[in-house]
Structure formats: C-alpha cells, structure tokens
Design an enzyme around this catalytic site. Structure first.
Site, mmCIF file in Angstrom:
data_model
loop_
_atom_site.group_PDB
_atom_site.id
_atom_site.type_symbol
_atom_site.label_atom_id
_atom_site.label_comp_id
_atom_site.label_asym_id
_atom_site.label_seq_id
_atom_site.Cartn_x
_atom_site.Cartn_y
_atom_site.Cartn_z
ATOM 1 N N ARG A 230 0.844 -1.183 0.000
ATOM 2 C CA ARG A 230 0.000 0.000 0.000
ATOM 3 C C ARG A 230 0.882 1.237 0.000
ATOM 4 O O ARG A 230 1.993 1.245 0.559
ATOM 5 C CB ARG A 230 -0.913 0.034 1.236
ATOM 6 C CG ARG A 230 -1.646 -1.254 1.537
ATOM 7 C CD ARG A 230 -2.538 -1.720 0.431
ATOM 8 N NE ARG A 230 -3.677 -0.840 0.219
ATOM 9 C CZ ARG A 230 -4.516 -0.976 -0.800
ATOM 10 N NH1 ARG A 230 -4.310 -1.899 -1.699
ATOM 11 N NH2 ARG A 230 -5.542 -0.173 -0.926
ATOM 12 N N HIS A 278 -0.271 0.967 -9.920
ATOM 13 C CA HIS A 278 -1.068 0.146 -9.008
ATOM 14 C C HIS A 278 -1.763 -0.990 -9.762
ATOM 15 O O HIS A 278 -2.968 -1.226 -9.614
ATOM 16 C CB HIS A 278 -2.105 0.999 -8.281
ATOM 17 C CG HIS A 278 -2.562 0.381 -6.981
ATOM 18 N ND1 HIS A 278 -2.989 1.130 -5.904
ATOM 19 C CD2 HIS A 278 -2.675 -0.913 -6.582
ATOM 20 C CE1 HIS A 278 -3.337 0.330 -4.910
ATOM 21 N NE2 HIS A 278 -3.153 -0.929 -5.305
#
Length: 315
Positions: A230, A278
């Site tokens: 993350r 991502h």
C-alpha cells in the site's frame, strides 16, 4: 436481497459482469440504488465516505482488492462482516510482478536501460540467485506464493510478519524484535504488508539504512525495494534520500502516497525507480465478481465466509 456495486473506476464493468453471472439476482450500481432497504450485499472499493451507512439491512461487504484500508477510513462504516479479496487470479498476478521486479533489479536493468539511451555497450556483472537474499515483509497468502516462486529460481528467502510463522524454505522473523535482524539479512526487500496504523510510514529512511550492506558488491550495488503493498506504507521523500545516499540501489513502486502519482513527483524521473500504476495484481472483473457471488452463497447457505477481516488489526 439486492446486490450493490459501489465505488471503483471499474464500477460499470463490475455491474455488467455481476448481472451476466447472476441474472437471477437484483444488482444495482451506486448511486442508482433504489430503495436502500433492499440492499444486503455490497462489492466495494473506495466507496464515498458515509455511503455504506445508509444501507440499514446490509449483511456483507466484499472488498474489490486484498487491501481493506479504503473501507476503514470511513468513520460510519457499518458493523457487518468484511471479506477481503483473495483468489488464485490475484495471487498469480502478484507472483508475476514480484518475480519480474526482482529479476529486473538483480540483473541491473535500470543501468542497462540507461546505457541503451546513451548507446553505450558495456558489460555489467550480475549476481547469481543464491547470492541474493530476498526478504518478504508480509508472509501471508501472497507472500508465501511469492516465496515459493522465488525459491524455485534459487533465491535465499527471509520473511517477516507481525506474529510468528513457519514457512518451508523461508527463514522467518516476527514482531518488533525480529525486524532489524530480518533487514540486516535482506538484499531485496519485497513489501506486501497491509496498511494499518502500525504499518503507516514503515518504509522510511531509518528502515532502509538497516538493510544489508554485507551483500553489496559490483554485481549487486545495494539493497532494492519492491513495494506492491500500500502507498501509505512508504515515505517517498525517504525513498529518494535513500537512493541518493546509497542506502537503496533501486526501487520498484506500484503504490503511492497519492494516487494517481502527481505529474510533478520526482519519483517519475529517477533513473533507478520503476513506476507501475497500481496494477501489480489487477485481477479480472470475472474473478472478482465470481468471488463476490461465492461469499454471498456461503453466507446464505450458512457456511463460513472466506478471508474475513479482523477490524481490530485492519486485515
């Protein structure tokens, strides 16, 4: 017993896919939800703040991704079971990403690409896999799958987790006491941790300076960071500082403090950083929808849900 798809820039795709795979179900896409009392199940990713609280009969939330921090930022999050997405499709994609980035840096591809841009033909020595210690922070389902793949290529493996684990072929470390010894024996740091208050900003200059220096030689100039966990785990200014001072040799970053990564971020232009949007484990719509429907069927049939999140620890 309506199903709701909420949040995500793939909302329309998930709606169409769910309708196709469960034609007998009443599927609705936020914000066109009709009577909110009808909604019992939600497939969610970054739902608008406070939006899930309006569904008084909600019984289940399934996260589109393996991470669930996007849900816990909502102070009005309903007190219902939350399931994170874990699926062979996601796992396979993450394994591919981690193996790709490990090979890329061990084989010094950022330097080779720089040579190509300047039309320079020069040999660069490369470390053999058994000379490289890959340390995986977060040795759960994804971490163990990555370890198995990397072990098959001959890399030496370490793992670190919040609580003790025993994984075949992996030297395991745990907790605060195990973190520094783990880092001291790591040349390539693979990060697959969840984002929680305890892990916020954990990838900082102090941590990078604890990575192994004993493995440095001309074939592996320094430690490598691969963050596919993350964005909130990392302090991006510290990554740049570590690269500049040599605490890091290179980095692959799939997640960022702000997403999309702003165009003025200096990360874009650093020649030893690989940036991906991502997408390390961007699973197919069908896989996510199938998983969502399976959790609903398990709940309705009185079977245990899979991969239920513990709200006390955030994953």
């Amino acid at each position: 017993m309506s199903l709701l798809v909420i949040g995500s820039d793939r909302l329309d795709d998930f709606y169409v896919c769910t309708k196709a795979m469960a034609p007998e179900r009443d599927v609705r896409a936020y914000p066109d939800v009709g009577n909110v009392a009808d909604i019992k199940y939600a497939l969610a990713w970054k739902a608008p703040m406070g939006s899930l609280a309006q569904f008084e009969n909600l019984e289940l939330i399934v996260s589109v991704g393996a991470g669930v921090d996007h849900l816990f930022t909502d102070p009005e999050l309903p007190d219902v079971p939350i399931v994170r997405y874990v699926d062979p499709d996601l796992t396979a994609r993450m394994v591919q990403y981690v193996v790709l980035q490990t090979l890329f840096h061990v084989r010094r591809m950022t330097e080779i690409q720089a040579q190509q841009r300047t039309k320079k033909w020069a040999f660069l020595g490369e470390a053999m896999p058994d000379e490289v210690r890959v340390g995986i922070m977060g040795i759960g389902v994804l971490g163990q799958a990555c370890a198995k793949a990397l072990g098959g290529l001959g890399y030496r493996l370490n793992g670190w987790s919040r609580s003790p684990k025993n994984v075949d072929g992996v030297t395991c470390f745990a907790g605060d006491d195990g973190l520094e010894p783990f880092l001291n024996q790591t040349d390539v740091l693979v990060v697959l941790l969840p984002f929680t208050p305890a892990t916020k900003g954990i990838l900082n200059l102090d941590l990078f300076r604890k990575l192994s220096t004993s493995g440095r030689h001309e074939r592996l100039p320094g430690p490598v960071l691969i963050n596919a966990g993350r964005g909130g785990l990392q302090v991006e200014a510290d990554i740049l500082s570590a690269l500049d001072e040599g605490s890091l040799y290179a980095a692959s970053l799939d997640v960022f403090e702000t997403e999309p990564l702003p165009s003025d971020s200096p990360l874009w232009e650093h020649e030893h950083i690989v940036i991906t949007p991502h997408n390390a484990a961007e699973s197919a719509n069908e896989s996510i929808t199938r998983y969502f429907l399976r959790q609903i069927e398990r709940l309705e049939n009185g079977q245990p849900l899979e991969n239920v999140v513990d709200p006390k620890i955030g994953y």
